[in-house]
Design an enzyme around this catalytic site. Sequence first.
Site: not given
Length: 463
Positions: A177, A320
């Site tokens: 990153q 979720c």
Amino acid sequence: MPYFDAASAAPLHLVARQALLAALDEGWADPARLYREGRRARLLLDAAREAAAEAVGCRPDELVFTSSGTTAVHAGIAGALSGRRRVGRHLALSAVEHSSVLHSAAAHEAAGGSFTEVPVDRTGAVDPAVYGGALRADTALACLQSANHEVGTEQPVAEVAALCAEAGVPLLVDAAQSLGWGPVPGRWSLLTASAHKWGGPAGVGLLAVRKGVRFAPQGPAGERESGRAAGFENLPAIVAAAASLRAVRSEAAAESVRLRALVDRIRSVVAERVPDVEVVGDPERRLPHLVTFSCLYVDGETLLHELDRREFSVSSGSSCTSSTLIPSHVLKAMGVLSEGNVRVSLPTGTAGAEVDRFLEVLPGVVAEVRERLGAPVAPLYTNRSPGPATSLVVDALGRRCPIPVIELAKVIGEVAVGATVTVLADDEAARLDIPAWCEMRGQEYVGEEPADLGSAYVVRRLS
């Protein structure tokens, strides 16, 4: 359509595209051959290696190209562990490493080795002293990312590298990153990276192994890339990866300042305009282009879908989502809210107007999703007399996040101050999100107890 997921894959840099097309014409031959076309290909490969090594901060003969960043991680860990097997079979790593590191650690353990996960604080950073305490006499290798993939927190690599050097333990740094923004500081021993994170083509990874580090490549021996990466080099992609790394580095200083200002705006405006939100990660020691926040009472999959409908591409570490039903191991290790998690990572060149439009759209989208789920608009116990109940039980078994937390919020006002609410849930996210809700709401999380078909999470009302 604004693309805000550069941490997953950055758009192909213009320089990468130009170099790729040129190398398709000039670099198609076998660089190991001595005829004209092979020599031309070898010159391109050597030039790419020199450019990449300069950006990494190592010698060209210390760096090899692999087929991906994940392959580089697996090869680096396996080779270092094997090279130091006489020292021991212990591996140290942080709890928020990329999944490729965790998978390598699991494979090492399955083969008879051991590993220690060093915990992190709520910003996602390790304490160098704690990390140093995890190093043992039989530690063969230590791993620490330069910056976290999900929340952007930069790790104290230089401090940990110094402790590893003092203990005689090589340190492998996953710089996927951060490498596009600058070299990794400190006395690291091995380094890995992935070209598609900085705007290079997919399918190119880097593995640097310092001279003096004991390293034994695993798997069948190969003749290419010092025997550390099997297979024919994808020379056009390698040339494009090195060219784009040099290009993004030349832009990094100015673009870092510009994107950091945009991210600072996102961090402040989201906290102001979206109720019940937790902005996670270190506010200062972080990557300039990345911000992550979690929204209470929100279904992460629905939130991402609704943002996509409004033409914003973002990602999530929430449990979720369609890809997983367990919380992100990073958010779990940090002990922060995972509900409605959104990661925004801005590519180079992102316009401020795109960020402004995102900040205009986001509050309404979050409110819409909360309304759809029947979430409370405000704490139901605010300015309300304590309820008469001494305890309540909420049955949320079989219901996914954020429903268990929503049901807890609905009934907390029905019990007296000092009384408890017990939430029955079998969703793994409840183990993380109920304590996080208590932290945000000033209530006491008593703990978790075993229950039929799931777990019982006990919360005590304090106000």
